[in-house]
Structures are given as structure tokens and as C-alpha cells.
Write an enzyme that holds these catalytic residues in place. Structure first.
Site, PDB file in Angstrom:
ATOM      1  N   CYS A  58       0.839  -1.202   0.000  1.00  0.00           N
ATOM      2  CA  CYS A  58       0.000   0.000   0.000  1.00  0.00           C
ATOM      3  C   CYS A  58       0.874   1.251   0.000  1.00  0.00           C
ATOM      4  CB  CYS A  58      -0.882  -0.007   1.250  1.00  0.00           C
ATOM      5  SG  CYS A  58      -1.911   1.457   1.374  1.00  0.00           S
ATOM      6  N   CYS A  64       0.090   5.846   7.375  1.00  0.00           N
ATOM      7  CA  CYS A  64      -1.239   5.452   7.879  1.00  0.00           C
ATOM      8  C   CYS A  64      -1.099   4.508   9.076  1.00  0.00           C
ATOM      9  CB  CYS A  64      -2.002   4.748   6.751  1.00  0.00           C
ATOM     10  SG  CYS A  64      -3.619   4.134   7.264  1.00  0.00           S
ATOM     11  N   CYS A  67      -2.743  -0.160   9.256  1.00  0.00           N
ATOM     12  CA  CYS A  67      -2.089  -1.473   9.174  1.00  0.00           C
ATOM     13  C   CYS A  67      -0.762  -1.438   9.920  1.00  0.00           C
ATOM     14  CB  CYS A  67      -1.807  -1.834   7.712  1.00  0.00           C
ATOM     15  SG  CYS A  67      -3.299  -2.123   6.748  1.00  0.00           S
ATOM     16  N   CYS A 141      -6.129   2.650  -0.624  1.00  0.00           N
ATOM     17  CA  CYS A 141      -6.080   1.639   0.450  1.00  0.00           C
ATOM     18  C   CYS A 141      -6.334   0.237  -0.131  1.00  0.00           C
ATOM     19  CB  CYS A 141      -7.157   1.974   1.485  1.00  0.00           C
ATOM     20  SG  CYS A 141      -7.316   0.760   2.788  1.00  0.00           S
ATOM     21  N   GLN A 241     -19.579  -9.129  10.854  1.00  0.00           N
ATOM     22  CA  GLN A 241     -18.230  -9.670  10.663  1.00  0.00           C
ATOM     23  C   GLN A 241     -17.522  -8.820   9.601  1.00  0.00           C
ATOM     24  OE1 GLN A 241     -16.874 -11.768  12.632  1.00  0.00           O
ATOM     25  NE2 GLN A 241     -18.676 -12.583  13.699  1.00  0.00           N
ATOM     26  N   PHE A 268     -24.874 -14.298  22.254  1.00  0.00           N
ATOM     27  CA  PHE A 268     -24.248 -13.095  21.693  1.00  0.00           C
ATOM     28  C   PHE A 268     -24.445 -13.152  20.169  1.00  0.00           C
ATOM     29  CE2 PHE A 268     -22.011 -14.351  25.549  1.00  0.00           C
ATOM     30  CZ  PHE A 268     -22.014 -13.194  26.297  1.00  0.00           C
ATOM     31  N   ASP A 336     -20.316 -16.313  20.950  1.00  0.00           N
ATOM     32  CA  ASP A 336     -19.449 -15.367  20.229  1.00  0.00           C
ATOM     33  C   ASP A 336     -19.442 -14.035  20.974  1.00  0.00           C
ATOM     34  OD1 ASP A 336     -18.008 -13.923  18.368  1.00  0.00           O
ATOM     35  OD2 ASP A 336     -19.588 -13.871  16.858  1.00  0.00           O
ATOM     36  N   CYS A 362     -12.827 -13.058  19.525  1.00  0.00           N
ATOM     37  CA  CYS A 362     -11.948 -12.044  18.924  1.00  0.00           C
ATOM     38  C   CYS A 362     -10.826 -11.688  19.899  1.00  0.00           C
ATOM     39  CB  CYS A 362     -12.749 -10.806  18.533  1.00  0.00           C
ATOM     40  SG  CYS A 362     -13.675 -10.097  19.903  1.00  0.00           S
TER      41      CYS A 362
END
Ligand code: SAM
Length: 409
Positions: A58, A64, A67, A141, A241, A268, A336, A362
Site C-alpha cells: 500500500c 497510515c 495497518c 487503500c 463480521q 451473543f 461469540d 476475537c
């Protein structure tokens, strides 16, 4: 000038040398030098590069903050994320098979939150720089989908008409089947002229929906998401998601665990990402704390054809987890939770005897904590699959397959 050798990557994806000294955008084994500011190396020069180092894809990567790992090969990042999961489980003493990471492709993020500000000359739109308030424009991006790249033009128009010179707008743009679904936070208070100007933006950019600090400005077409056979209209800004690839991967793994279970609870449950596809083969009881998401799931179920019973209920599972007598009727549970995990609900699951549990997480640390509770109470963790929807960040998701120890595989 300070010269150090990088030992490992830290939680945020920075290289870490003895000290600890943090060296952003470096890799294990690299010899690097730079100026030490506090515990961080700045103005870094790579003396000995790692064989895993690649040129970032990128053009905005240098400035930026979106990332952190574009300077590392895909294999390296996949192994790094797998290792985060394995280490968290090892720390809790939980033994299992950790599969290789499944990674979403470039340009696949279907939701992004852009920062947008009015300036003397016009507007500034993009992502925040690394650990700073600076906004970095990201017109090329490679993380987000092409529709979301266009979303930055929309954010510019919205900032021009609706941002004050003092505040930064957060413009959340989501791809839907019908076009862009846009929700803005931090805008000027709505009055009649602003409403008219925003409605004109909605028309001009052919947005499916525009929401301004919780007030609906326009809905040219209901922005729906496909969840199995159902089409769902999520409330503005609701959890989704991050990539379609990730959603399909997580669903495939959950389905592998649930197998041919006839009665399943989805805890959840959001707007029904798992509940609605599971209702194609099982009776589903879905629990979620946000009533608007429960209503969206229920409406999606009512409009879809050929689904089995789905009972969607609003319930705070931190305060009121499902109790063992409620869990007794189930063949499988899908869970979840948010990043903090689900300690209260897992404590009740540990007392019950649900044959299969599919745990989507997560946060590997809270997952490992909850996994230990389950494994100490008679469950086996057959495998864990890392899923990387947050390409080039240090973030990782996973699915864990638990079964009661006396059940055969
Ligand atoms: C990681 S998301 C998963 C949503 C859904 N499973 C999906 O894949 O789209 C976690 C969900 O938990 C919900 N949530 C957060 N706290 C909760 C609580 N105390 N009780 C029940 N649901 C909660 C959030 O609103 C969110 O929808």
C-alpha cells in the site's frame, strides 16, 4: 543512535528488543538502529533485514496507522497469529491442535470507519496515523473493498456540509447488497437546512441509507446483509463480521462443530450471522443484548423461506447467563462474546452438559481463560482455528471446538 536486535513481535505487532525496547515495523531477527525516545525506537534503519520482510503493497503504509504488518510476508503474519493463539492456550495449560490461519484476501473489508474533518481549504478524510490524531488520506487503500474506497468521497461531502471546524466526524461505511450504508457520529446538530443538505448528499451519492448521530436522514433502499437464506436489515452501525470471507469461514467452522444437532442456542447472536443459517437445519434459540439487532434477526427469519423455528430474545448474558436448566435441552451452543469474553456464561456452561460448544472469539486471552474453565469441567478442546479478517493488524479471531469428554469425535 541505538542498535538492537529484535527478539519477537509484541501484542500490537511492534518488534520488541531487550529492555523492552519497541521498534515499530520491524521483524524478529532484524538488527535495527534508531533514536530511542522513551522505550520506543524512532527514525529506524534496518541494518540486517529478515527474510520475511517484503515491500508493503500500500502506498500509504508509511504514514497510515490502519495497518501494522504490511512489511511482513503473508506466511509470516499467518504464523504470527497462529502463535498468539497457541501461546495464550499454553499459558492457561490448555492442550489442543491449533490449525493454520485462514486469511481474508486484500480489499475485502466491507466496513470501515473513516475520520473526516473540515479544514480551511476543504476537507480531510482518511484513517488516523499511527498513535496520532493526524488524518492520513488513503485513496489507494488495499485493505478495504473498492466500494469503501469510494466511501471516502462520500465522507468528504458529508464533512463539507455537516462537520464543524473543531470536531472530527467518524463516518462508518458498510457495503450492503443495495449499496453503501453510512452512519455518522460527531456531526453538527441537525436543523432543517442541514437535513436538506444531507438528504441531497444521500441522493447524489446514491447511498442506500444515511444515519446522522442516530437519526435517519434517508433510506433510498433498505441496506440488507445476506445471512444464509435470510436477508437482514441491521440497525445503523450494528456489529457485522469484518469480511464476507471471514463470515463464511466462521460459519463453516461453527457448522462443522454443531454437526447435525437438532436444538442449538446462539449466544451473543448479533443480527443472526450464525442463527439464521443454522435455522436451515436446527431449531435455534438466539440471545443478544441489543433489542434492535434481535428485531432485525426476527424480521429476517420471518421473511425467509423454509427455515426451522428461531426464537430470538433480548437478554444481557453478562448479568443473566443461561442457567443449567435452560441449557439442558440443547444439543449444541454457539457462543461469540465481545473481547472481554463470557466468564459468567461459561461458568454456567461448565455446570451443564451441552454435548458440543462452538466458541467464536476475537480475543485469544479471554478465550484461553474460558477454555480452561470448560476443560477443567469435563470438556475437551478438539481444535482451534485462527481466522484473520483483520489483515495486516495484530488482531486475530478464532473458533474453538469443545465437546464433552465422554462424547466420541
Ligand atoms: C462479537 S459480536 C458477535 C455477533 C454475532 N455472533 C455475529 O457474528 O454477527 C458480540 C455480540 O454480543 C453482543 N453483546 C455484548 N454484550 C452483551 C451482553 N452482555 N449480553 C448479550 N449480548 C451482548 C453485542 O451486541 C454483539 O452483537
Amino acid at each position: 543512535m541505538k542498535t538492537v536486535t529484535i527478539d519477537r513481535l509484541g501484542q500490537q505487532g511492534d518488534g520488541v528488543a531487550v529492555g523492552p525496547i519497541y521498534a515499530p515495523r520491524t521483524l524478529p531477527g532484524e538488527v535495527v538502529n534508531g533514536t530511542l525516545v522513551g522505550d520506543e525506537l524512532t527514525e529506524i534503519r534496518i541494518e540486517t533485514p529478515s527474510s520475511h520482510r517484503i515491500a508493503a503493497g500500500c502506498p500509504h503504509y508509511r504514514s497510515c496507522g490502519g495497518c501494522q504488518l504490511q512489511h511482513a510476508s503473508m506466511d509470516f503474519v499467518a504464523a504470527f497469529k497462529r502463535d498468539i493463539v497457541a501461546t495464550a492456550l499454553h499459558f492457561q495449560g490448555v492442550e489442543t491442535v491449533v490449525r493454520d490461519t485462514l486469511t481474508s484476501p486484500d480489499q475485502s473489508r466491507r466496513r470501515a470507519s473513516f475520520a473526516a474533518r473540515r479544514t480551511k481549504k476543504g476537507t480531510l478524510v482518511g484513517f488516523h496515523g499511527r498513535r496520532s490524531d493526524t488524518i492520513v488520506p488513503v485513496p489507494s487503500c488495499i485493505l478495504v473493498s473498492p466500494e469503501l474506497v469510494f466511501g471516502q468521497e462520500v465522507a468528504e461531502s458529508l464533512a463539507l456540509v455537516g462537520a464543524s471546524r473543531k470536531a472530527t466526524l467518524t463516518v462508518t461505511v458498510t457495503s450492503s447488497l443495495e449499496g453503501l450504508d453510512v452512519a455518522v457520529k460527531g456531526g453538527k446538530p441537525l436543523d432543517a437546512p442541514l437535513r436538506i443538505a444531507l438528504a441531497a448528499c444521500c441522493e447524489e451519492h446514491r447511498l442506500a441509507r444515511l444515519d446522522w448521530d442516530g437519526e435517519l436522514i434517508g433510506m433510498r433502499q433498505a441496506p440488507t446483509q445476506r445471512m444464509g437464506r435470510a436477508q437482514v436489515l441491521p440497525p445503523p452501525g450494528a456489529f457485522l463480521q469484518a469480511t464476507a470471507h471471514g463470515q463464511n469461514a466462521l460459519l463453516g467452522l461453527v457448522t462443522e462443530i454443531v454437526g447435525d444437532s437438532k436444538t442449538v442456542a446462539d449466544l451473543f447472536a448479533g443480527c443472526g450471522t450464525f442463527s439464521l443459517p443454522l435455522a436451515e437445519q436446527a431449531e435455534v434459540f438466539a440471545y443478544e443484548s441489543v433489542p434492535e439487532m434481535v428485531a432485525a434477526m426476527d424480521a429476517g427469519w420471518r421473511q425467509a423461506r423454509g427455515l426451522k423455528k428461531l426464537v430470538a430474545q433480548t437478554r444481557d448474558l453478562f448479568r443473566r447467563p443461561l442457567m443449567p436448566d435452560e441449557l439442558a435441552r440443547l444439543d449444541a451452543v454457539v457462543i461469540d462474546p465481545p473481547r472481554s469474553g463470557a466468564a459468567a456464561q461459561i461458568a454456567e456452561l461448565a455446570k451443564a452438559s451441552v454435548p458440543q460448544i462452538a466458541y467464536v472469539s476475537c480475543n485469544p486471552q479471554t478465550f484461553a481463560r474460558d477454555a480452561k474453565t470448560l476443560c477443567d469441567s469435563g470438556y475437551v478442546l478438539d481444535w482451534v482455528q485462527p481466522v484473520d479478517q483483520f489483515r495486516w493488524s495484530s488482531h486475530v479471531e478464532l473458533v474453538g471446538a469443545f465437546r464433552l469428554a465422554h462424547m466420541s469425535v
